[in-house]
Every structure is written in structure tokens, then in C-alpha cells.
Design a protein around this motif. Structure first.
Motif, PDB file in Angstrom:
ATOM      1  N   GLN A  78       6.741 -33.059  23.240  1.00 19.68           N
ATOM      2  CA  GLN A  78       8.147 -33.426  23.834  1.00 19.68           C
ATOM      3  C   GLN A  78       9.852 -33.013  23.685  1.00 19.68           C
ATOM      4  OE1 GLN A  78       8.200 -37.487  24.058  1.00 19.68           O
ATOM      5  NE2 GLN A  78       7.312 -38.319  26.165  1.00 19.68           N
ATOM      6  N   LEU A  79      10.119 -32.100  23.201  1.00 18.97           N
ATOM      7  CA  LEU A  79      11.067 -32.478  22.207  1.00 18.97           C
ATOM      8  C   LEU A  79      11.036 -31.275  22.969  1.00 18.97           C
ATOM      9  CD1 LEU A  79      11.652 -34.527  19.155  1.00 18.97           C
ATOM     10  CD2 LEU A  79      13.251 -34.467  21.596  1.00 18.97           C
ATOM     11  N   ALA A  80      10.197 -29.918  22.179  1.00 24.96           N
ATOM     12  CA  ALA A  80      10.361 -28.706  22.628  1.00 24.96           C
ATOM     13  C   ALA A  80      10.482 -28.842  23.845  1.00 24.96           C
ATOM     14  CB  ALA A  80       8.845 -28.149  22.094  1.00 24.96           C
ATOM     15  N   GLN A  81       9.494 -29.399  25.490  1.00 25.81           N
ATOM     16  CA  GLN A  81       9.345 -29.379  26.418  1.00 25.81           C
ATOM     17  C   GLN A  81      11.011 -29.285  27.040  1.00 25.81           C
ATOM     18  OE1 GLN A  81       6.124 -31.434  28.228  1.00 25.81           O
ATOM     19  NE2 GLN A  81       4.681 -30.201  26.848  1.00 25.81           N
ATOM     20  N   ALA A  82      10.939 -30.654  26.965  1.00 26.85           N
ATOM     21  CA  ALA A  82      12.993 -30.807  27.002  1.00 26.85           C
ATOM     22  C   ALA A  82      13.666 -29.891  27.029  1.00 26.85           C
ATOM     23  CB  ALA A  82      13.428 -32.333  26.458  1.00 26.85           C
ATOM     24  N   LYS A  83      13.861 -29.505  26.134  1.00 28.07           N
ATOM     25  CA  LYS A  83      14.602 -28.349  25.886  1.00 28.07           C
ATOM     26  C   LYS A  83      14.326 -27.459  26.970  1.00 28.07           C
ATOM     27  CE  LYS A  83      15.317 -27.221  21.427  1.00 28.07           C
ATOM     28  NZ  LYS A  83      15.730 -26.335  19.828  1.00 28.07           N
ATOM     29  N   GLU A  84      13.280 -26.467  27.456  1.00 22.50           N
ATOM     30  CA  GLU A  84      13.474 -26.057  28.232  1.00 22.50           C
ATOM     31  C   GLU A  84      13.842 -26.451  29.399  1.00 22.50           C
ATOM     32  OE1 GLU A  84       8.917 -24.236  28.089  1.00 22.50           O
ATOM     33  OE2 GLU A  84       9.816 -24.213  26.090  1.00 22.50           O
ATOM     34  N   ILE A  85      13.959 -27.860  29.368  1.00 23.53           N
ATOM     35  CA  ILE A  85      14.235 -28.019  30.832  1.00 23.53           C
ATOM     36  C   ILE A  85      15.593 -28.194  31.149  1.00 23.53           C
ATOM     37  CG2 ILE A  85      13.602 -30.131  32.604  1.00 23.53           C
ATOM     38  CD1 ILE A  85      10.703 -30.724  31.392  1.00 23.53           C
ATOM     39  N   GLY A  86      16.291 -29.136  30.302  1.00 24.98           N
ATOM     40  CA  GLY A  86      17.320 -29.730  30.062  1.00 24.98           C
ATOM     41  C   GLY A  86      18.754 -29.534  29.281  1.00 24.98           C
ATOM     42  N   PRO A  87      19.649 -30.215  29.371  1.00 29.05           N
ATOM     43  CA  PRO A  87      20.630 -29.843  27.547  1.00 29.05           C
ATOM     44  C   PRO A  87      20.615 -31.064  26.607  1.00 29.05           C
ATOM     45  CG  PRO A  87      21.234 -31.414  30.196  1.00 29.05           C
ATOM     46  CD  PRO A  87      19.680 -31.203  30.291  1.00 29.05           C
ATOM     47  N   LEU A  88      19.533 -30.536  26.380  1.00 25.75           N
ATOM     48  CA  LEU A  88      18.151 -31.050  25.439  1.00 25.75           C
ATOM     49  C   LEU A  88      19.162 -30.730  23.732  1.00 25.75           C
ATOM     50  CD1 LEU A  88      16.394 -33.877  24.431  1.00 25.75           C
ATOM     51  CD2 LEU A  88      16.292 -32.313  22.693  1.00 25.75           C
ATOM     52  N   GLU A  89      19.483 -31.110  22.637  1.00 27.15           N
ATOM     53  CA  GLU A  89      19.925 -29.882  21.451  1.00 27.15           C
ATOM     54  C   GLU A  89      19.011 -30.672  20.216  1.00 27.15           C
ATOM     55  OE1 GLU A  89      24.212 -28.319  21.057  1.00 27.15           O
ATOM     56  OE2 GLU A  89      23.423 -27.296  22.892  1.00 27.15           O
ATOM     57  N   LEU A  90      18.476 -30.778  19.192  1.00 25.93           N
ATOM     58  CA  LEU A  90      17.957 -30.837  18.017  1.00 25.93           C
ATOM     59  C   LEU A  90      19.229 -30.626  16.512  1.00 25.93           C
ATOM     60  CD1 LEU A  90      15.385 -32.084  19.598  1.00 25.93           C
ATOM     61  CD2 LEU A  90      15.042 -32.720  16.910  1.00 25.93           C
ATOM     62  N   TYR A  91      19.440 -31.440  16.228  1.00 27.72           N
ATOM     63  CA  TYR A  91      20.050 -31.052  14.281  1.00 27.72           C
ATOM     64  C   TYR A  91      19.574 -31.820  13.506  1.00 27.72           C
ATOM     65  CZ  TYR A  91      23.322 -28.660  17.722  1.00 27.72           C
ATOM     66  OH  TYR A  91      23.941 -28.328  18.913  1.00 27.72           O
ATOM     67  N   ALA A  92      19.508 -31.071  12.284  1.00 26.72           N
ATOM     68  CA  ALA A  92      18.951 -31.588  11.117  1.00 26.72           C
ATOM     69  C   ALA A  92      20.187 -31.758  10.611  1.00 26.72           C
ATOM     70  CB  ALA A  92      17.777 -30.773   9.731  1.00 26.72           C
ATOM     71  N   CYS A  93      19.487 -32.723   9.307  1.00 28.05           N
ATOM     72  CA  CYS A  93      21.335 -33.645   8.889  1.00 28.05           C
ATOM     73  C   CYS A  93      20.962 -33.082   6.813  1.00 28.05           C
ATOM     74  CB  CYS A  93      20.368 -34.971   8.726  1.00 28.05           C
ATOM     75  SG  CYS A  93      21.815 -35.820   6.903  1.00 28.05           S
ATOM     76  N   THR A  94      22.084 -32.289   6.983  1.00 30.22           N
ATOM     77  CA  THR A  94      22.531 -31.356   6.345  1.00 30.22           C
ATOM     78  C   THR A  94      22.537 -31.878   4.316  1.00 30.22           C
ATOM     79  OG1 THR A  94      23.814 -29.720   7.562  1.00 30.22           O
ATOM     80  CG2 THR A  94      24.356 -29.458   4.808  1.00 30.22           C
ATOM     81  N   MET A  95      22.843 -33.329   4.271  1.00 29.34           N
ATOM     82  CA  MET A  95      23.123 -33.837   3.447  1.00 29.34           C
ATOM     83  C   MET A  95      21.200 -34.316   2.833  1.00 29.34           C
ATOM     84  SD  MET A  95      24.482 -37.644   1.914  1.00 29.34           S
ATOM     85  CE  MET A  95      22.856 -38.667   3.022  1.00 29.34           C
ATOM     86  N   VAL A  96      21.342 -34.978   4.021  1.00 24.79           N
ATOM     87  CA  VAL A  96      19.075 -35.493   3.409  1.00 24.79           C
ATOM     88  C   VAL A  96      18.678 -33.405   3.019  1.00 24.79           C
ATOM     89  CG1 VAL A  96      16.992 -36.210   4.574  1.00 24.79           C
ATOM     90  CG2 VAL A  96      19.363 -37.257   4.710  1.00 24.79           C
ATOM     91  N   MET A  97      18.529 -32.822   3.531  1.00 23.73           N
ATOM     92  CA  MET A  97      17.705 -31.717   3.392  1.00 23.73           C
ATOM     93  C   MET A  97      18.452 -31.135   1.929  1.00 23.73           C
ATOM     94  SD  MET A  97      18.186 -29.767   7.240  1.00 23.73           S
ATOM     95  CE  MET A  97      17.371 -28.322   6.005  1.00 23.73           C
ATOM     96  N   ASP A  98      19.418 -30.953   1.514  1.00 22.14           N
ATOM     97  CA  ASP A  98      20.092 -31.133   0.416  1.00 22.14           C
ATOM     98  C   ASP A  98      19.970 -31.859  -0.957  1.00 22.14           C
ATOM     99  OD1 ASP A  98      21.806 -29.058   1.200  1.00 22.14           O
ATOM    100  OD2 ASP A  98      23.949 -29.690   0.824  1.00 22.14           O
ATOM    101  N   LEU A  99      19.330 -33.441  -0.387  1.00 18.91           N
ATOM    102  CA  LEU A  99      18.620 -34.013  -1.135  1.00 18.91           C
ATOM    103  C   LEU A  99      17.222 -34.099  -1.593  1.00 18.91           C
ATOM    104  CD1 LEU A  99      19.517 -37.519   0.016  1.00 18.91           C
ATOM    105  CD2 LEU A  99      19.768 -36.984  -2.538  1.00 18.91           C
TER     106      LEU A  99
END
Lengths: 132, 132, 132
Positions: A78-99
Motif C-alpha cells: 500500500q505504501l509503495a503504491q502510495a509513493k507512486e501516486i502522491g507526495p508520500l515519504e517514508l523515513y526509518a528512525c536512526t536511533m532505533v536502527m542503531d539500537l
């Protein structure tokens, strides 16, 4: 209000799906959406979790997965499709990835990058914040 | 938007920590933050709960507690520091304290006072509400 | 800000009650409130669930149910009262009802109708969104 800034901190499939639908519908209405995935939310985006459909969640999540008539695509699609259709951006949290000792390669390929909390709050400025 | 009004209703360490980080980072950016601690959130601030680190939460909460490299201070310390740095205020929910038969003395010493919901909504006016 | 748009996606009695109190207090202050009940939140409004008080929740929910001094009415009564006092509207999520094969008749009689996510986002425009 110039868009939605969604903080996706929950690992429950029902809540992730609700956030994903709100974000997708908003993006389709041309409303800018920035999604910041953190805490238990980030675990749900791990490649292994998604491949094994190993999500937390209850009865409605089960109904979603097994439903034949009502098509609710998985939040990742759903999110992948949304990114093709409209202005949606996804970011992963650096702190949790570090953890957790993970990198973006450990997650399904829907992220635009990683961000710290300060960076996300800057992107959230003027947006309606939705904490899921 | 003239700040964040955070309703902290969850008792899960991951969500409390996320709220605490968002509030702290915002306060450090000189953005006014009012935190209203209620329901299960309030239990996490009980002196005994904090002393025994007896929090609800899963894998990421565990990682936070045991991490040596990544320093994530406990939310109580984080909020105490934030109050010294920027415009962050914390209020305990009067209704839940009445229900539980507790007073502010039963909680760690980070609160600016107690408030009812109407009082909090007045303080939330013009602020971005974040329900955790 | 011209009101609150509350997305009630949680099935936990503590969170539902918090949302219900915030909505009721706001409506009593003449602030427009639109509540969109979805996912696990919708299950809590099923007639059978309400009759049997079969809610998810922990210690504070228990205290609420058994409290004699502090009167916290059940969220269904609270929302029904709020609708008589102020501008509060409740909508059930069409998608989840389709998934569960339910109709509005299966839920307690507090809803003004059903809505899809796009319809709700239109009603949420200009409102402060609170995701519970």
C-alpha cells in the motif's frame, strides 16, 4: 495544515494498516505525507517479518490477511503504491536502527532514507502530527 | 502551531520513550511542550515502578535498558533534563489519581502539577495534539 | 483549529475512555468533534461486547469499572451524553464493517453513520487529528 506527519511507533498490524491507509488516501488526495517509522513499528518492516507475515495483532488483522472479498493490500504494498501516486515519504528512525544494529538493507524497500527525531520534527513543521 | 500538547496514555516503555524524546527534542528547539500523563502512562511514573524498572514493553525496550553504546536515558531523566533546557511542562491526570487513590508524592519528581482534562484542553489550544 | 478529529483504533478500555473523555469535554466547550471508530476500536462498540463489559484493558480499566466514589460512566454513555450537549459526531469505519461482515445494527446506538477513510479525512480538514 500542509499535510500529515505520521509517527508509526506501533508494531500491531491493525494500527500499522490504519496509518498506511490514512497516509495512502491522503497522498492520493495530493496531501503531503511524511511517515517516520520507529520503535516496534520498525520491526514490522524487517524483510523477515514481512516475508513470514509475522506481525503482532488480533482478530481484525487475521480477517485482513485471510479476507478474499475485501482486498486490503499489505501495508508495505500500500505504501509503495502510495509513493507512486502522491507526495508520500517514508523515513526509518536512526536511533532505533542503531539500537538494533540494523541498516536500511534489513528493511523492505519502501524507505526514502533514515532520520533522527530532530530531522523529522523539522519535516513535521506545519503538518498535522499523527502518532500511531 | 505554537507547540505540542502530548497526551501520554500508554504504559509501554517504547511509546513513553518515543513521547519523551519528541518532547525533549522539541523543547530543545524552543518549542513549547505540555505533557499530560494519564491512564497507564501515569503508572509508569510511580516511584516504585521506576525504581524497579518494572515497565511494560518488548524487545526494543529491553535493548534500550541494556544498551551500552547507544545512550538512551530513562524517560524520567530525559524529561527532567528537558525541563531545565526548554519550555516543557508535565501534568498528572487528576481523574486517574483519584481513581487510584494516589497523590503527586507517589510519582517521580518531574511534575509541575495536576490537571483535569478541561484544564489540559485549555493548555492544548493552538498546540499540535499528540496522543501516545 | 476548528475542532478535533479523533481516530479511535484501539480496543483498550483505558484508551477508549481517554478518547471519550477528551471528546466529551471538548464538545461541552462547544468545540466540534468528529470521532471515527475503526479496527479494534469498533469491536468495543459491539452490542455483545458492551453488554458483557468484555473489554480489553488492565488495572485502571478495572478500577474504573469497580469504582464507587469516582463516577466514570462507560464510554458509550459518555459519548451519548456528549452528543446531546455539544457538536460531537460518531462514524463507524465502512472497511472494517465489510471485513467483519457487520452492519450498524450490530453496534450500540451512538453512531451518526458510517464513513470511509476518504470521507473521514474530508471531515477532518482543518481539525486537529488525534489517533488513539
Amino acid at each position: 495544515m500542509t499535510g500529515y506527519a505520521i509517527v508509526l511507533a506501533s508494531g500491531e498490524l491493525e494500527r500499522i494498516t490504519a496509518a498506511s491507509i490514512i497516509g495512502s488516501v491522503a497522498a492520493a488526495m495530493d496531501i503531503p505525507v511524511a511517515v517516520f517509522v520507529t520503535m516496534d513499528g520498525l520491526r514490522a518492516f524487517e524483510r523477515e517479518t514481512v516475508e513470514n507475515r509475522d506481525f503482532d495483532g488480533g482478530a481484525i488483522a487475521q480477517a485482513m490477511v485471510t479476507a478474499e472479498d475485501v482486498q486490503v493490500p499489505l501495508f508495505t504494498e500500500q505504501l509503495a503504491q502510495a509513493k507512486e501516486i502522491g507526495p508520500l515519504e517514508l523515513y526509518a528512525c536512526t536511533m532505533v536502527m542503531d539500537l538494533l544494529g540494523t541498516t536500511l538493507d534489513d528493511y523492505v524497500d519502501v524507505f526514502d532514507g533514515e532520520l533522527g527525531v530532530a530531522g523529522f520534527l523539522e519535516r513535521a513543521e506545519g503538518k498535522e502530527v499523527i502518532f500511531v
